[in-house]
Design a protein around this motif. Structure first.
Motif, PDB file in Angstrom:
ATOM      1  N   PRO A  53       0.716  -1.210   0.039  1.00  9.71           N
ATOM      2  CA  PRO A  53      -0.003  -0.055   0.038  1.00  9.71           C
ATOM      3  C   PRO A  53       0.808   1.171  -0.036  1.00  9.71           C
ATOM      4  O   PRO A  53       2.005   1.332   0.495  1.00  9.71           O
ATOM      5  N   LEU A  54       0.222   2.327  -0.300  1.00  4.41           N
ATOM      6  CA  LEU A  54       0.894   3.723  -0.298  1.00  4.41           C
ATOM      7  C   LEU A  54       0.755   4.182   1.047  1.00  4.41           C
ATOM      8  O   LEU A  54       0.019   4.148   1.841  1.00  4.41           O
ATOM      9  N   SER A  55       1.856   4.913   1.559  1.00  2.00           N
ATOM     10  CA  SER A  55       1.777   5.888   2.809  1.00  2.00           C
ATOM     11  C   SER A  55       1.059   6.960   2.371  1.00  2.00           C
ATOM     12  O   SER A  55       0.768   7.049   1.453  1.00  2.00           O
ATOM     13  N   ALA A  56       0.595   7.616   3.633  1.00  2.00           N
ATOM     14  CA  ALA A  56      -0.116   8.547   3.525  1.00  2.00           C
ATOM     15  C   ALA A  56       0.508   9.892   2.930  1.00  2.00           C
ATOM     16  O   ALA A  56       0.134  10.577   1.944  1.00  2.00           O
ATOM     17  N   SER A  57       1.951  10.149   2.987  1.00  2.00           N
ATOM     18  CA  SER A  57       2.870  11.110   2.341  1.00  2.00           C
ATOM     19  C   SER A  57       2.939  10.712   0.865  1.00  2.00           C
ATOM     20  O   SER A  57       2.912  11.710  -0.059  1.00  2.00           O
ATOM     21  N   GLN A  58       3.100   9.356   0.610  1.00  2.00           N
ATOM     22  CA  GLN A  58       3.231   8.975  -0.820  1.00  2.00           C
ATOM     23  C   GLN A  58       1.752   9.183  -1.520  1.00  2.00           C
ATOM     24  O   GLN A  58       1.960   9.720  -2.776  1.00  2.00           O
ATOM     25  N   ALA A  59       0.832   8.984  -0.904  1.00  2.00           N
ATOM     26  CA  ALA A  59      -0.595   9.145  -1.492  1.00  2.00           C
ATOM     27  C   ALA A  59      -0.668  10.777  -1.756  1.00  2.00           C
ATOM     28  O   ALA A  59      -1.123  11.225  -2.751  1.00  2.00           O
ATOM     29  N   ILE A  60      -0.208  11.537  -0.747  1.00  2.00           N
ATOM     30  CA  ILE A  60      -0.331  13.026  -1.133  1.00  2.00           C
ATOM     31  C   ILE A  60       0.673  13.588  -2.336  1.00  2.00           C
ATOM     32  O   ILE A  60       0.269  14.307  -3.002  1.00  2.00           O
ATOM     33  N   GLU A  61       1.612  13.037  -2.474  1.00  2.00           N
ATOM     34  CA  GLU A  61       2.673  13.321  -3.627  1.00  2.00           C
ATOM     35  C   GLU A  61       1.989  12.737  -4.933  1.00  2.00           C
ATOM     36  O   GLU A  61       2.081  13.669  -5.927  1.00  2.00           O
ATOM     37  N   VAL A  62       1.462  11.507  -4.843  1.00  2.28           N
ATOM     38  CA  VAL A  62       0.840  11.164  -6.024  1.00  2.28           C
ATOM     39  C   VAL A  62      -0.262  12.083  -6.519  1.00  2.28           C
ATOM     40  O   VAL A  62      -0.651  12.405  -7.610  1.00  2.28           O
ATOM     41  N   HIS A  94      -0.045  -0.385 -10.167  1.00  5.27           N
ATOM     42  CA  HIS A  94      -1.437  -0.479  -9.939  1.00  5.27           C
ATOM     43  C   HIS A  94      -1.903   0.034  -8.487  1.00  5.27           C
ATOM     44  O   HIS A  94      -3.066   0.547  -8.717  1.00  5.27           O
ATOM     45  N   ALA A  95      -1.198   0.121  -7.610  1.00  8.16           N
ATOM     46  CA  ALA A  95      -1.548   0.440  -6.301  1.00  8.16           C
ATOM     47  C   ALA A  95      -1.849   1.863  -6.164  1.00  8.16           C
ATOM     48  O   ALA A  95      -2.744   2.610  -5.807  1.00  8.16           O
ATOM     49  N   GLN A  96      -0.936   2.513  -7.027  1.00  5.79           N
ATOM     50  CA  GLN A  96      -1.002   4.018  -7.207  1.00  5.79           C
ATOM     51  C   GLN A  96      -2.261   4.351  -8.210  1.00  5.79           C
ATOM     52  O   GLN A  96      -2.910   5.290  -7.937  1.00  5.79           O
ATOM     53  N   ARG A  97      -2.600   3.551  -9.089  1.00  5.56           N
ATOM     54  CA  ARG A  97      -3.806   3.582  -9.992  1.00  5.56           C
ATOM     55  C   ARG A  97      -4.995   3.616  -9.072  1.00  5.56           C
ATOM     56  O   ARG A  97      -6.007   4.295  -9.331  1.00  5.56           O
ATOM     57  N   ILE A  98      -5.183   2.718  -8.230  1.00  4.03           N
ATOM     58  CA  ILE A  98      -6.160   2.632  -7.412  1.00  4.03           C
ATOM     59  C   ILE A  98      -6.653   3.869  -6.602  1.00  4.03           C
ATOM     60  O   ILE A  98      -7.705   4.156  -6.267  1.00  4.03           O
ATOM     61  N   ILE A  99      -5.523   4.345  -6.045  1.00  2.00           N
ATOM     62  CA  ILE A  99      -5.413   5.484  -5.250  1.00  2.00           C
ATOM     63  C   ILE A  99      -6.246   6.691  -5.819  1.00  2.00           C
ATOM     64  O   ILE A  99      -6.991   7.318  -5.566  1.00  2.00           O
ATOM     65  N   LEU A 100      -5.568   6.770  -7.092  1.00  2.00           N
ATOM     66  CA  LEU A 100      -5.952   8.011  -7.847  1.00  2.00           C
ATOM     67  C   LEU A 100      -7.268   7.962  -8.633  1.00  2.00           C
ATOM     68  O   LEU A 100      -8.144   8.865  -8.847  1.00  2.00           O
ATOM     69  N   TYR A 101      -7.714   6.724  -9.207  1.00  4.13           N
ATOM     70  CA  TYR A 101      -9.097   6.500  -9.843  1.00  4.13           C
ATOM     71  C   TYR A 101     -10.063   5.796  -9.033  1.00  4.13           C
ATOM     72  O   TYR A 101     -10.278   5.064  -8.384  1.00  4.13           O
TER      73      TYR A 101
END
Length: 101
Positions: A53-62, A94-101
């Motif tokens: 999974p993405l961390s909170a800070s990674q999700a913010i950067e993405v 793929h995990a990044q894509r799930i967070i974004l969309y």
């Protein structure tokens, strides 16, 4: 539903959960762990999207990259370079894509 490999057809493994409304909690109703196909080797389990999974800070950067108009592939490449390589990110595209969309 995703098509499954031929070896996974008729696999009897399953988990059934029931909600106990009086106690306001979930109970395992039935659990069968017998599979008719090989499972992921433990040394490869860290590669599964559910384990990266993405961390909170990674999700913010993405999210900031998306708001800036940077495409998904480019932002994944950029963030990977910042940490010394995509394998060091700790998550998959793929995990990044799930967070974004």
């Amino acid at each position: 539903m995703k098509p499954r490999a031929e070896s996974m057809i008729d696999c009897s493994a399953h988990l059934s959960i029931k909600l106990d409304r009086e106690k306001n909690n979930f109970l395992v109703n039935r659990f069968v762990d017998k599979h008719n196909h090989p499972l992921v080797m433990s040394e490869c389990a860290h590669m599964l999207p559910s384990q990266r999974p993405l961390s909170a800070s990674q999700a913010i950067e993405v999210d900031l990259a998306k708001q800036s108009g940077i495409p998904l592939k480019s932002s994944y490449e950029l963030l990977g370079r910042q940490v010394g390589g995509r394998e060091s990110l700790g998550y998959t595209k793929h995990a990044q894509r799930i967070i974004l969309y």
